[in-house]
Design a protein around this motif. Structure first.
Motif, short mmCIF file in Angstrom:
data_model
loop_
_atom_site.label_atom_id
_atom_site.label_comp_id
_atom_site.label_asym_id
_atom_site.label_seq_id
_atom_site.Cartn_x
_atom_site.Cartn_y
_atom_site.Cartn_z
N ASP A 1 0.76 -1.10 0.14
CA ASP A 1 0.26 0.06 0.09
C ASP A 1 0.89 1.24 -0.02
OD1 ASP A 1 -2.37 -1.71 0.28
OD2 ASP A 1 -2.31 -1.70 2.42
N TRP A 2 1.90 1.22 0.68
CA TRP A 2 2.79 2.44 0.77
C TRP A 2 3.64 2.49 -0.52
CZ3 TRP A 2 1.89 6.09 3.96
CH2 TRP A 2 1.40 6.02 5.31
N LEU A 3 3.99 1.47 -0.99
CA LEU A 3 4.48 1.41 -2.35
C LEU A 3 3.73 2.34 -3.46
CD1 LEU A 3 6.43 -1.74 -2.66
CD2 LEU A 3 7.30 0.36 -2.08
N TYR A 4 2.39 1.72 -3.57
CA TYR A 4 1.34 2.39 -4.30
C TYR A 4 1.39 4.01 -4.08
CZ TYR A 4 -3.14 3.86 -6.03
OH TYR A 4 -4.02 4.52 -6.40
N LEU A 5 1.09 4.23 -2.95
CA LEU A 5 0.96 5.79 -2.27
C LEU A 5 2.37 6.48 -3.03
CD1 LEU A 5 -0.87 5.44 1.10
CD2 LEU A 5 -1.79 6.06 -1.12
N GLY A 6 3.39 5.83 -2.52
CA GLY A 6 4.76 6.49 -2.96
C GLY A 6 4.69 6.64 -4.39
N PHE A 7 4.21 5.69 -5.11
CA PHE A 7 4.19 5.87 -6.64
C PHE A 7 3.30 6.97 -7.15
CE2 PHE A 7 2.18 4.64 -10.81
CZ PHE A 7 3.24 4.64 -11.51
N MET A 8 2.05 7.09 -6.70
CA MET A 8 1.17 8.06 -7.09
C MET A 8 1.67 9.43 -6.62
SD MET A 8 -1.05 6.41 -8.72
CE MET A 8 -2.28 7.54 -9.33
N ALA A 9 2.35 9.58 -5.55
CA ALA A 9 2.92 10.65 -5.08
C ALA A 9 4.00 11.16 -5.56
CB ALA A 9 3.32 10.83 -3.47
N MET A 10 4.60 10.13 -6.53
CA MET A 10 5.88 10.68 -7.34
C MET A 10 5.75 11.37 -8.53
SD MET A 10 8.93 10.40 -5.80
CE MET A 10 10.06 10.33 -7.08
N LEU A 11 4.61 10.77 -9.04
CA LEU A 11 4.04 11.05 -10.40
C LEU A 11 3.87 12.46 -10.55
CD1 LEU A 11 1.24 8.66 -11.42
CD2 LEU A 11 3.50 8.59 -12.52
N PRO A 12 3.21 13.36 -9.90
CA PRO A 12 3.23 14.75 -10.11
C PRO A 12 4.72 15.40 -10.04
CG PRO A 12 2.40 14.40 -8.03
CD PRO A 12 2.62 12.91 -8.84
N LEU A 13 5.62 14.82 -8.87
CA LEU A 13 6.84 15.48 -9.10
C LEU A 13 7.72 15.21 -10.21
CD1 LEU A 13 9.21 16.67 -7.51
CD2 LEU A 13 9.64 14.44 -6.25
N VAL A 14 7.82 13.99 -10.72
CA VAL A 14 8.40 13.68 -11.68
C VAL A 14 8.00 14.62 -13.21
CG1 VAL A 14 9.01 11.99 -13.69
CG2 VAL A 14 9.15 11.29 -11.22
N LEU A 15 6.70 14.67 -13.22
CA LEU A 15 6.02 15.56 -14.25
C LEU A 15 6.49 16.97 -14.02
CD1 LEU A 15 2.51 13.78 -14.83
CD2 LEU A 15 4.62 13.72 -16.25
N HIS A 16 6.43 17.28 -13.02
CA HIS A 16 6.84 18.88 -12.84
C HIS A 16 8.35 18.96 -12.97
CE1 HIS A 16 3.64 20.79 -10.76
NE2 HIS A 16 3.71 20.08 -9.62
N TRP A 17 9.33 18.04 -12.68
CA TRP A 17 10.71 18.21 -13.31
C TRP A 17 10.83 17.77 -14.56
CZ3 TRP A 17 13.11 14.41 -9.07
CH2 TRP A 17 13.20 15.27 -7.60
N PHE A 18 10.12 17.12 -15.31
CA PHE A 18 10.12 16.90 -16.93
C PHE A 18 9.82 18.25 -17.54
CE2 PHE A 18 7.86 15.94 -20.74
CZ PHE A 18 9.02 15.37 -21.65
#
Length: 213
Positions: free
Chosen positions: A57-74
């Motif tokens: 569950d934490w891995l899933y939440l971490g993945f969903m939390a990282m998506l906007p950050l990675v897109l911001h950086w891109f």
């Protein structure tokens, strides 16, 4: 323990809510939707979510939390390129925004004020899509029992995205306006405009594909 005897509930996610408890006596209401933060057990009674998320569950939440950050950086890198030295500051600001959004989301979730959450255990894929399992006893009337059986894994992502968006709109325009002098006026805010597009896309992704992910 004395429990009032009533007919079993129909459907996978309809349950009886506890109305009154006095010692060993428990009185439950009619079958219906469970309150937020509860889900049905095997006996069709609504029970509070008291477990802690598993590692998956934490891995899933971490993945969903990282998506906007990675897109911001891109998009920051895409629109800044080599024309501006402000990209690094924007990267740091995006990291700060997402980190603060995650911390605030955890603090406002149950239990409030601490950096951990209580959850209901995910048992099967249909737990993410309870709106598809409202029973129709007479094929005419639908009993609406839609609730968050995977509490809070479904809605907490939406709350996080909302805080990310608010923090971005409060912080990033001021930073970009101050330090992104090497870019033209039309290019300065393109990474912010991009976020206004990808956040709705991420929201739809969570709403439709959260369980599949």
């Amino acid at each position: 323990m004395a429990v009032d005897i009533q007919p079993a509930c129909l459907g996978l996610y309809c349950g009886k809510t506890l109305l009154f408890k006095n010692g060993s006596t428990e009185i439950y209401g009619e079958c219906g939707v469970c309150p937020r933060g509860q889900r049905t057990n095997a006996q069709k009674y609504c029970q509070p979510c008291t477990e802690f998320p598993e590692l998956y569950d934490w891995l899933y939440l971490g993945f969903m939390a990282m998506l906007p950050l990675v897109l911001h950086w891109f998009f920051i890198e895409w629109y800044s390129g080599k024309k501006s030295s402000s990209a690094l500051f924007q990267h740091i600001t995006a990291l700060f925004e997402c980190t603060m959004a995650a911390i605030i989301t955890l603090l406002v979730s149950d239990p409030v004020g601490v950096l951990y959450i209580r959850s209901c255990r995910v048992l099967m894929l249909s737990d993410w899509y309870t709106m598809l399992y409202n029973p129709s006893p007479d094929y005419v009337t639908t009993v609406h029992c839609t609730h968050e059986a995977v509490y809070p894994l479904y809605t907490i992502v939406f709350i996080y995205y909302a805080f990310c968006l608010v923090l971005m709109m409060l912080l990033r325009p001021l930073l970009v306006k101050k330090i992104a002098c090497g870019l033209g006026k039309s290019d300065r805010f393109k990474s912010i405009y991009a976020a206004l597009y990808f956040f709705p896309i991420l929201t739809v992704l969570q709403a439709v594909g959260g369980g599949l992910l």
